[in-house]
Motif scaffolding. Structure first.
Motif, PDB file in Angstrom:
ATOM      1  N   ALA A  42       0.874  -1.173   0.000  1.00  0.00           N
ATOM      2  CA  ALA A  42       0.000   0.000   0.000  1.00  0.00           C
ATOM      3  C   ALA A  42       0.911   1.222   0.000  1.00  0.00           C
ATOM      4  CB  ALA A  42      -0.905  -0.011   1.233  1.00  0.00           C
ATOM      5  N   HIS A  43       0.318   2.400  -0.109  1.00  0.00           N
ATOM      6  CA  HIS A  43       1.102   3.619   0.020  1.00  0.00           C
ATOM      7  C   HIS A  43       0.267   4.720   0.626  1.00  0.00           C
ATOM      8  CE1 HIS A  43      -0.364   3.476  -4.150  1.00  0.00           C
ATOM      9  NE2 HIS A  43       0.552   2.592  -4.393  1.00  0.00           N
ATOM     10  N   ASP A  44       0.966   5.783   1.007  1.00  0.00           N
ATOM     11  CA  ASP A  44       0.283   6.903   1.661  1.00  0.00           C
ATOM     12  C   ASP A  44       0.114   8.090   0.709  1.00  0.00           C
ATOM     13  OD1 ASP A  44       2.840   7.963   1.516  1.00  0.00           O
ATOM     14  OD2 ASP A  44       2.978   8.466   3.649  1.00  0.00           O
ATOM     15  N   PHE A  45       0.058   7.839  -0.572  1.00  0.00           N
ATOM     16  CA  PHE A  45      -0.073   8.874  -1.594  1.00  0.00           C
ATOM     17  C   PHE A  45      -1.034   8.400  -2.675  1.00  0.00           C
ATOM     18  CE2 PHE A  45       3.840   6.403  -2.171  1.00  0.00           C
ATOM     19  CZ  PHE A  45       3.566   5.763  -3.360  1.00  0.00           C
ATOM     20  N   TYR A  46      -1.343   9.284  -3.603  1.00  0.00           N
ATOM     21  CA  TYR A  46      -2.195   8.969  -4.744  1.00  0.00           C
ATOM     22  C   TYR A  46      -1.320   8.427  -5.873  1.00  0.00           C
ATOM     23  CZ  TYR A  46      -5.987  11.472  -2.497  1.00  0.00           C
ATOM     24  OH  TYR A  46      -6.961  11.862  -1.624  1.00  0.00           O
ATOM     25  N   LEU A  47      -1.910   7.587  -6.711  1.00  0.00           N
ATOM     26  CA  LEU A  47      -1.187   6.993  -7.825  1.00  0.00           C
ATOM     27  C   LEU A  47      -2.044   7.079  -9.083  1.00  0.00           C
ATOM     28  CD1 LEU A  47       0.778   3.721  -8.053  1.00  0.00           C
ATOM     29  CD2 LEU A  47      -1.204   3.992  -9.510  1.00  0.00           C
TER      30      LEU A  47
END
Length: 162
Positions: A42-47
């Motif tokens: 997962a990540h803590d930003f938009y993609l």
């Protein structure tokens, strides 16, 4: 909620010289530079992922989607994903923090876009007749490559998604 032990990536996971609230890379180079991105995380930003060549699958929150030329994926912080790409897959990867967008466009606009809402599928399959998006990504890429002193002073590039 992310399963225990699942990596949660930040923009700092993708070194790019100067720390920035955004990241832009060609898909093939992104995968070559960071081979671990093919594993679930997962990540803590938009993609944003725009595919221009090749094929494969992109699994987001346990749902598998076809990845082919014209696929445009939208992901929000916290979503779990991984992909399997064919040899020679091409396209662009854009990562950005909410603050990057909100710096230029304050308010709730970012959170109101339907393509960033989980009630909508996270992918658009654009047809071959679509001719506006690729030039936009190519322009962003050219601006990214051009040396410019203002890049480190401002969040907002001249090319926008608004």
């Amino acid at each position: 909620m992310n399963p225990p032990g699942l990596p949660v990536l930040t923009l700092n996971s993708f070194p790019q010289g100067q720390p920035r609230p955004w990241y832009l890379e060609q898909l093939a180079r992104h995968v070559a530079n960071f081979p671990g991105v093919s594993q679930p995380h997962a990540h803590d930003f938009y993609l944003l992922l725009y595919v221009t060549g090749g094929h494969g699958t992109h699994t987001i929150d346990l749902v598998r989607y076809e990845l082919r030329p014209g696929s445009l994926f939208f992901m929000t912080p916290g979503q779990v994903h991984h992909w399997q790409l064919s040899e020679g897959a091409q396209g662009y990867v854009v990562l950005f923090e909410a603050d990057f967008y909100l710096f230029r466009y304050p308010g709730a606009r970012l959170f109101d876009y339907p393509f960033f809402q989980h009630s909508h599928p996270p992918v658009l399959q654009l047809g071959p007749a679509e001719t506006e998006l690729l030039p936009l990504f190519e322009r962003m890429w050219q601006e990214h490559l051009a040396p410019a002193p203002s890049k480190t002073k401002s969040f907002a590039p001249t090319c926008t998604f608004a």
